[in-house]
Every structure is written in C-alpha cells, then in structure tokens.
Design a protein around this motif. Structure first.
Motif, PDB file in Angstrom:
ATOM      1  N   UNK A   1      38.752  26.101  14.418  1.00  0.00           N
ATOM      2  CA  UNK A   1      38.446  27.491  14.912  1.00  0.00           C
ATOM      3  C   UNK A   1      36.871  27.557  14.422  1.00  0.00           C
ATOM      4  N   UNK A   2      36.056  28.084  15.066  1.00  0.00           N
ATOM      5  CA  UNK A   2      34.519  28.470  14.710  1.00  0.00           C
ATOM      6  C   UNK A   2      34.517  29.571  13.900  1.00  0.00           C
ATOM      7  N   UNK A   3      33.864  29.607  12.568  1.00  0.00           N
ATOM      8  CA  UNK A   3      33.799  30.959  11.825  1.00  0.00           C
ATOM      9  C   UNK A   3      32.962  31.931  12.715  1.00  0.00           C
ATOM     10  N   UNK A   4      33.363  33.201  12.230  1.00  0.00           N
ATOM     11  CA  UNK A   4      32.572  34.254  12.979  1.00  0.00           C
ATOM     12  C   UNK A   4      31.267  34.463  12.461  1.00  0.00           C
ATOM     13  N   UNK A   5      30.049  34.588  13.296  1.00  0.00           N
ATOM     14  CA  UNK A   5      28.785  34.745  12.899  1.00  0.00           C
ATOM     15  C   UNK A   5      28.812  36.005  11.763  1.00  0.00           C
ATOM     16  N   UNK A   6      27.974  35.977  10.654  1.00  0.00           N
ATOM     17  CA  UNK A   6      27.792  37.059   9.706  1.00  0.00           C
ATOM     18  C   UNK A   6      26.717  37.834  10.099  1.00  0.00           C
ATOM     19  N   UNK A   7      27.079  39.059   9.814  1.00  0.00           N
ATOM     20  CA  UNK A   7      25.691  40.241  10.121  1.00  0.00           C
ATOM     21  C   UNK A   7      24.845  39.905   8.923  1.00  0.00           C
ATOM     22  N   UNK A   8      23.663  40.571   9.422  1.00  0.00           N
ATOM     23  CA  UNK A   8      22.566  40.518   8.289  1.00  0.00           C
ATOM     24  C   UNK A   8      22.841  41.186   7.000  1.00  0.00           C
ATOM     25  N   UNK A   9      23.564  42.268   7.114  1.00  0.00           N
ATOM     26  CA  UNK A   9      24.311  42.875   5.859  1.00  0.00           C
ATOM     27  C   UNK A   9      25.041  42.154   4.845  1.00  0.00           C
ATOM     28  N   UNK A  10      25.895  41.451   5.366  1.00  0.00           N
ATOM     29  CA  UNK A  10      26.915  40.753   4.983  1.00  0.00           C
ATOM     30  C   UNK A  10      26.002  39.539   4.141  1.00  0.00           C
ATOM     31  N   UNK A  11      25.075  38.789   4.888  1.00  0.00           N
ATOM     32  CA  UNK A  11      24.469  37.775   4.326  1.00  0.00           C
ATOM     33  C   UNK A  11      23.461  38.179   3.297  1.00  0.00           C
ATOM     34  N   UNK A  12      22.863  39.521   3.533  1.00  0.00           N
ATOM     35  CA  UNK A  12      22.095  39.959   2.247  1.00  0.00           C
ATOM     36  C   UNK A  12      22.938  40.423   0.997  1.00  0.00           C
ATOM     37  N   UNK A  13      24.293  41.012   1.197  1.00  0.00           N
ATOM     38  CA  UNK A  13      24.857  41.293   0.178  1.00  0.00           C
ATOM     39  C   UNK A  13      25.245  40.330  -0.624  1.00  0.00           C
ATOM     40  N   UNK A  14      25.582  38.926  -0.057  1.00  0.00           N
ATOM     41  CA  UNK A  14      25.929  37.696  -0.616  1.00  0.00           C
ATOM     42  C   UNK A  14      24.844  37.178  -1.416  1.00  0.00           C
ATOM     43  N   UNK A  15      23.353  37.134  -0.750  1.00  0.00           N
ATOM     44  CA  UNK A  15      22.364  36.416  -1.221  1.00  0.00           C
ATOM     45  C   UNK A  15      21.891  37.360  -2.673  1.00  0.00           C
ATOM     46  N   UNK A  16      22.158  38.745  -2.521  1.00  0.00           N
ATOM     47  CA  UNK A  16      21.853  39.706  -3.522  1.00  0.00           C
ATOM     48  C   UNK A  16      22.721  39.497  -4.928  1.00  0.00           C
ATOM     49  N   UNK A  17      23.907  39.278  -4.579  1.00  0.00           N
ATOM     50  CA  UNK A  17      25.122  38.934  -5.450  1.00  0.00           C
ATOM     51  C   UNK A  17      24.914  37.707  -6.162  1.00  0.00           C
ATOM     52  N   UNK A  18      24.519  36.542  -5.455  1.00  0.00           N
ATOM     53  CA  UNK A  18      24.249  35.466  -6.056  1.00  0.00           C
ATOM     54  C   UNK A  18      23.159  35.274  -6.974  1.00  0.00           C
ATOM     55  N   UNK A  43      39.061  32.216   2.661  1.00  0.00           N
ATOM     56  CA  UNK A  43      40.436  31.946   3.063  1.00  0.00           C
ATOM     57  C   UNK A  43      41.287  31.586   1.829  1.00  0.00           C
ATOM     58  N   UNK A  44      40.593  30.787   0.804  1.00  0.00           N
ATOM     59  CA  UNK A  44      41.431  30.340  -0.105  1.00  0.00           C
ATOM     60  C   UNK A  44      41.673  31.603  -1.238  1.00  0.00           C
ATOM     61  N   UNK A  45      40.846  32.744  -1.004  1.00  0.00           N
ATOM     62  CA  UNK A  45      41.378  33.945  -1.766  1.00  0.00           C
ATOM     63  C   UNK A  45      42.119  34.806  -1.069  1.00  0.00           C
ATOM     64  N   UNK A  46      42.682  34.497   0.385  1.00  0.00           N
ATOM     65  CA  UNK A  46      43.342  35.201   1.251  1.00  0.00           C
ATOM     66  C   UNK A  46      42.882  36.161   1.887  1.00  0.00           C
ATOM     67  N   UNK A  47      41.475  35.782   2.489  1.00  0.00           N
ATOM     68  CA  UNK A  47      40.738  36.922   3.289  1.00  0.00           C
ATOM     69  C   UNK A  47      40.622  36.049   4.476  1.00  0.00           C
ATOM     70  N   UNK A  48      40.693  36.464   5.952  1.00  0.00           N
ATOM     71  CA  UNK A  48      40.563  35.483   6.981  1.00  0.00           C
ATOM     72  C   UNK A  48      39.058  35.232   7.210  1.00  0.00           C
ATOM     73  N   UNK A  49      38.138  35.964   7.021  1.00  0.00           N
ATOM     74  CA  UNK A  49      36.948  35.442   6.906  1.00  0.00           C
ATOM     75  C   UNK A  49      35.939  36.067   6.029  1.00  0.00           C
ATOM     76  N   UNK A  50      34.610  35.558   5.822  1.00  0.00           N
ATOM     77  CA  UNK A  50      33.640  36.031   4.861  1.00  0.00           C
ATOM     78  C   UNK A  50      33.490  37.690   5.092  1.00  0.00           C
ATOM     79  N   UNK A  51      33.202  38.211   6.017  1.00  0.00           N
ATOM     80  CA  UNK A  51      33.258  39.560   6.414  1.00  0.00           C
ATOM     81  C   UNK A  51      34.133  40.198   5.703  1.00  0.00           C
ATOM     82  N   UNK A  52      35.466  39.890   5.745  1.00  0.00           N
ATOM     83  CA  UNK A  52      36.605  40.777   5.048  1.00  0.00           C
ATOM     84  C   UNK A  52      36.576  40.622   3.577  1.00  0.00           C
ATOM     85  N   UNK A  53      35.931  39.274   3.342  1.00  0.00           N
ATOM     86  CA  UNK A  53      35.976  39.195   1.767  1.00  0.00           C
ATOM     87  C   UNK A  53      34.725  39.998   1.089  1.00  0.00           C
ATOM     88  N   UNK A  54      33.857  40.208   1.720  1.00  0.00           N
ATOM     89  CA  UNK A  54      32.521  41.101   1.475  1.00  0.00           C
ATOM     90  C   UNK A  54      32.957  42.384   1.629  1.00  0.00           C
TER      91      UNK A  54
END
Length: 274
Positions: A1-18, A43-54
C-alpha cells in the motif's frame, strides 16, 4: 500500500519538531524522505499514517520523550564505514595521535566520537591508534555517543555482518582486530574494553566533566543550520583540552562559522582551539 502524501503543514510540523529537539535541519524538498521514514514509525505507534500521528502530537500538551527520540532517530542518517575519509585517518596517524601521545606521557589519552552511529568510526580510531608506534604505551580511553539510543547499542555490541565488515576494512585488519562468529565479525575484546557509551544530544548540555584530547565531530555539522553549528562548536570547545584536536568531515569546516578553531595546515579535517 502506497503511503498517503503529506500536507505542507504536516511536513513543516515534523521539520520544526526535529530541528527544535536535535538541531537537525531537514531540507526543503525532502517530503518523500519524511514520508517513507516516518510511516513505519507511525504504524508501530498504532497510527494508520503519518498525518494521524501528527494530529495526535498536536493535540497532546507535551510530546512524549520516547516519541521525540523515535522521530529524530527515524530521520537521522546513519551512513558510515570503516576508515571513512582515509586522508583524515592518515592525518590522525601521522600527526594528531603521535603529538597527543607525546604530550600525555604517563596519562590517558581521552577521545570522544560524538556521533558514533553503529561504531565503525570508534573502532577505526582505536585500530589506527593501536597501529601508531607512538601510542604503544598510551592508555587509550574513548567515549562513543550518538543521539540515537539504538545506534549506541549497536556500537556497544560491536558486531558486524560480513557485508559491513568489508566496507573500508582490509582482510589483514579483520584478522588482527576481530573475532569471526559465524557470518559476523566482532571487535576483539581488548579494543572494546577501551570504549564507554552514552546517548548524547549535541544541542543539549553535555554530561562531561573532564576535557577530551581529541573530539571526532565528523559529518554532523552538515545537518545543522548555521546557528546550531555555532552552538555545537562552542559547546565542544568547552570540553576539549587547550592543545587538543577537533576532527571534522571533509565536507565540513569551521571557517566563517566559528573563530574558536584554527585548521591545522596540511592536515585534512584537523582543527585546534584558536
């Protein structure tokens, strides 16, 4: 299954956090890297995708430390090999190690691999020192650290597959400094005994009280923005002996960033406190 593309807001949040937690700056245009590295963790943390984790992290009052470490670890590059950048190891063997051994007669020579990854740099340093005649009677002590606890444990285990063991390591050195256990190569006990291990974030206060004679900070600064480079170089300056050596990667330099360091003429990758 192909991972769902990320929104700019999601990527920016992860970039700023890291970047806030580790100093690592993820470049623009790395959305695909973020998606592919963080999806398995989500997925290891129990979320279906990165968006839900964020979304979960945004709703939380504080980000669990374990999750932050896992995110930083997922987005950290751990590329390494034995005797990476041979010119740098030649400068160590020909100049830095003999100079320090002579100045530390009767005292331990303390070294720090500040981003040890899976340990090849640490043990390459010890092999180089063991093959340097001037260091024959020197007590070698090495601290190996990394921001990623899993990398620290791998370095501590000092076990390498046959594929890992041939990347920059000659058959002669494998025979001299390793024990073969099945298809793996294990660093010999006398070398392992010289190393202690810690998980250290280079952008946080260092749990270090005694100065080091040699600090390897190779291929780390390239992942930081200028302000973080200045901060890290300043912190390292505080824990290195006045006559010690700083070792950077061949694509890195202190020039134009920090005037606390001076390059050693004709010795690639070597710097001394200015």
């Amino acid at each position: 299954m192909t991972p769902t593309a990320l929104t700019r807001e999601t990527v920016d949040y992860l970039r700023e956090l890291v970047q806030r937690e580790s100093g690592i700056a993820i470049e623009d245009g790395k959305d695909y890297l973020v998606l592919n590295r963080v999806t398995p963790l989500a997925q290891e943390l129990g979320f279906p995708d990165v968006t839900q984790l964020v979304r979960h992290l945004r709703r939380s009052a504080t980000t669990p430390p374990g999750t932050v470490v896992a995110l930083v670890s997922a987005l950290t590059t751990n590329e390494t090999s034995w005797f990476r950048d041979p010119a740098v190891f030649a400068a160590l063997a020909d100049h830095a190690l003999p100079s320090l051994a002579a100045a530390r007669a009767g005292r331990p020579l303390r070294m720090w691999s500040a981003a040890c990854s899976t340990g090849q740099e640490v043990y390459s340093l010890l092999i180089a020192a063991s093959e340097t005649p001037a260091c024959a009677a020197t007590d070698l002590q090495v601290l190996a650290s990394d921001i990623n606890p899993a990398m620290v444990e791998r370095a501590r285990a000092a076990r390498y597959s046959d594929v890992e063991a041939v990347r920059g390591l000659s058959p002669e050195r494998r025979a001299r400094h390793f024990d073969q256990v099945g298809t793996e190569y294990v660093v010999a006990a006398p070398l392992r005994a010289k190393v202690s291990f810690k998980t250290i974030n280079l952008t946080r206060p260092y749990p270090i009280t005694t100065p080091f004679d040699l600090v390897l900070l190779r291929n780390v600064l390239i992942y930081f923005d200028v302000a973080t480079k200045v901060e890290v170089l300043t912190r390292v300056r505080r824990v290195i002996a006045p006559d010690g050596f700083l070792v950077l990667g061949t694509a890195e330099s202190t020039l134009g960033i920090s005037d606390a360091w001076a390059p050693v003429a004709g010795r690639r990758g070597l710097y001394r406190p200015a």
